[in-house]
Each structure stands twice: as C-alpha cells, then as structure tokens.
Design an enzyme around this catalytic site. Structure first.
Site, short mmCIF file in Angstrom:
data_model
loop_
_atom_site.label_atom_id
_atom_site.label_comp_id
_atom_site.label_asym_id
_atom_site.label_seq_id
_atom_site.Cartn_x
_atom_site.Cartn_y
_atom_site.Cartn_z
CG HIS A 165 47.86 0.13 31.14
ND1 HIS A 165 47.45 1.29 31.76
CD2 HIS A 165 48.29 -0.68 32.12
CE1 HIS A 165 47.64 1.19 33.06
NE2 HIS A 165 48.14 -0.01 33.31
P1 TYD Z 1 48.56 6.39 34.00
O1 TYD Z 1 49.44 5.25 33.61
O2 TYD Z 1 48.00 7.25 32.93
O3 TYD Z 1 47.38 5.84 34.86
P2 TYD Z 1 46.27 4.78 34.41
O4 TYD Z 1 46.64 4.33 33.02
O5 TYD Z 1 46.38 3.65 35.39
O6 TYD Z 1 44.96 5.44 34.47
O7 TYD Z 1 49.39 7.28 35.02
C1 TYD Z 1 49.05 8.61 35.29
C2 TYD Z 1 50.31 9.42 35.49
O8 TYD Z 1 51.03 8.99 36.64
C3 TYD Z 1 51.27 9.32 34.33
O9 TYD Z 1 51.83 10.61 34.10
C4 TYD Z 1 52.33 8.37 34.80
C5 TYD Z 1 52.36 8.63 36.29
N1 TYD Z 1 52.76 7.48 37.10
C6 TYD Z 1 53.94 7.53 37.84
O10 TYD Z 1 54.68 8.53 37.80
N2 TYD Z 1 54.27 6.48 38.64
C7 TYD Z 1 53.48 5.38 38.72
O11 TYD Z 1 53.82 4.44 39.49
C8 TYD Z 1 52.28 5.33 37.94
C9 TYD Z 1 51.39 4.11 38.00
C10 TYD Z 1 51.95 6.39 37.16
#
Ligand code: TYD
Length: 143
Positions: free
Chosen positions: A59
């Site tokens: 992303h």
């Molecule tokens: P996600 O954005 O899917 O992680 P990445 O794309 O970096 O692999 O995030 C995983 C989960 O964690 C999603 O349900 C959103 C949550 N999240 C939070 O609650 N707070 C945060 O600061 C972040 C980065 C993610």
C-alpha cells in the site's frame, strides 16, 4: 543522521544511520521526533512473528509519514514512487528507512526473528491507505 544522495532510493526517501550508543552492557539506539526522526511521532507499531514466506504492506499513504527499523532480524523493503522501484535490506537495529507519503511499499523476506518497528506521524486511519496499485499509479501520474 541521514545518508543523503543515496541513488538507489526514490526521491524523498531516505536511509538513516542512527547512532548506536554501545558500551560493555550492550547497545542503545534513541529515536526522537523532529530530531533524528524527521517528523513528530504520534504512533508506533511493530510486526513480529511474521510467518515464513509472508509479505506485508502492499500500500501507499496519502499523507502519512513513517520510519521503519528492524530492531531485530531483517526484512527487505521494496519502495515504489510510481517511477522508480527500489529495494533495501533493513538488517540492523541502527538502520532506518523513511517512507514518505505516496510511496508504495512492500516488506518481504522477513527473518523468523524479525521485529519491524514503524514510527508514524498520525493515528491509524484506514482512509489514508491506497491499497490498489493501479489506483496508486493513476494518482502519482497526476502530479
Ligand atoms: P495491515 O494494514 O493489514 O498491515 P500491513 O498492510 O502493513 O501488512 O494491518 C493489519 C491490521 O492491523 C488491520 O486490521 C489494521 C490494524 N492496524 C491497527 O489497528 N493499527 C495500526 O496502527 C496498524 C498499522 C494496523
């Protein structure tokens, strides 16, 4: 201290070599907002126990500024500003990478002991995410 003029990184991305304060007890790295971190820190999160073969990220953000450090282990950071696609290993606790807004990023090849710490300048906001690569490309081509 940032490593300026790093040719393998997209514009506005920067590698940071932090000062490691070591003595006979071990080492300590201090991160401070608006000091050796180029923004005010409002949030920290960290990725642990990433399963073998799993990649994360995929992303970009409209506004969010972030800085990533592997405080343990290593992973490979791919960054793409829509023109230049580069990769860099985060493999030391004193090495960071600044992820500016509008840079697509992916994390690959996590070691089993990897703890990836990410500092961010804002609270979590799903509306700030661009999760579709074609949409990201269309947005950056407008600039
Ligand atoms: P996600 O954005 O899917 O992680 P990445 O794309 O970096 O692999 O995030 C995983 C989960 O964690 C999603 O349900 C959103 C949550 N999240 C939070 O609650 N707070 C945060 O600061 C972040 C980065 C993610």
């Amino acid at each position: 201290m940032s490593v300026f003029g790093t040719p393998s990184l997209p514009p506005h991305s920067e590698l940071f070599q932090f000062v490691r304060k070591g003595d006979e007890r071990g080492s300590l790295v201090a991160l401070q907002g608006h000091d050796n971190v180029p923004f005010g820190i409002q949030r920290a999160y960290y990725l642990t126990d990433t399963k073998p073969g799993v990649s994360r990220g995929f992303h970009a953000h409209h506004q969010l500024k972030q800085l990533a450090v592997c405080v343990s282990g290593r992973c490979r950071m791919l960054m793409d500003d829509g023109v230049t696609r580069t990769e860099h290993w985060l493999d030391a606790a004193d090495k960071g990478i600044y992820i500016p807004p509008m840079v697509w990023h992916e994390m690959h090849d996590f070691s089993v002991d990897c703890v990836l710490l990410v500092l961010a300048d804002s609270y979590y906001d799903e509306n700030d995410y661009i999760r579709d690569y074609a949409h990201f490309k269309a947005l950056v081509q407008k600039f």
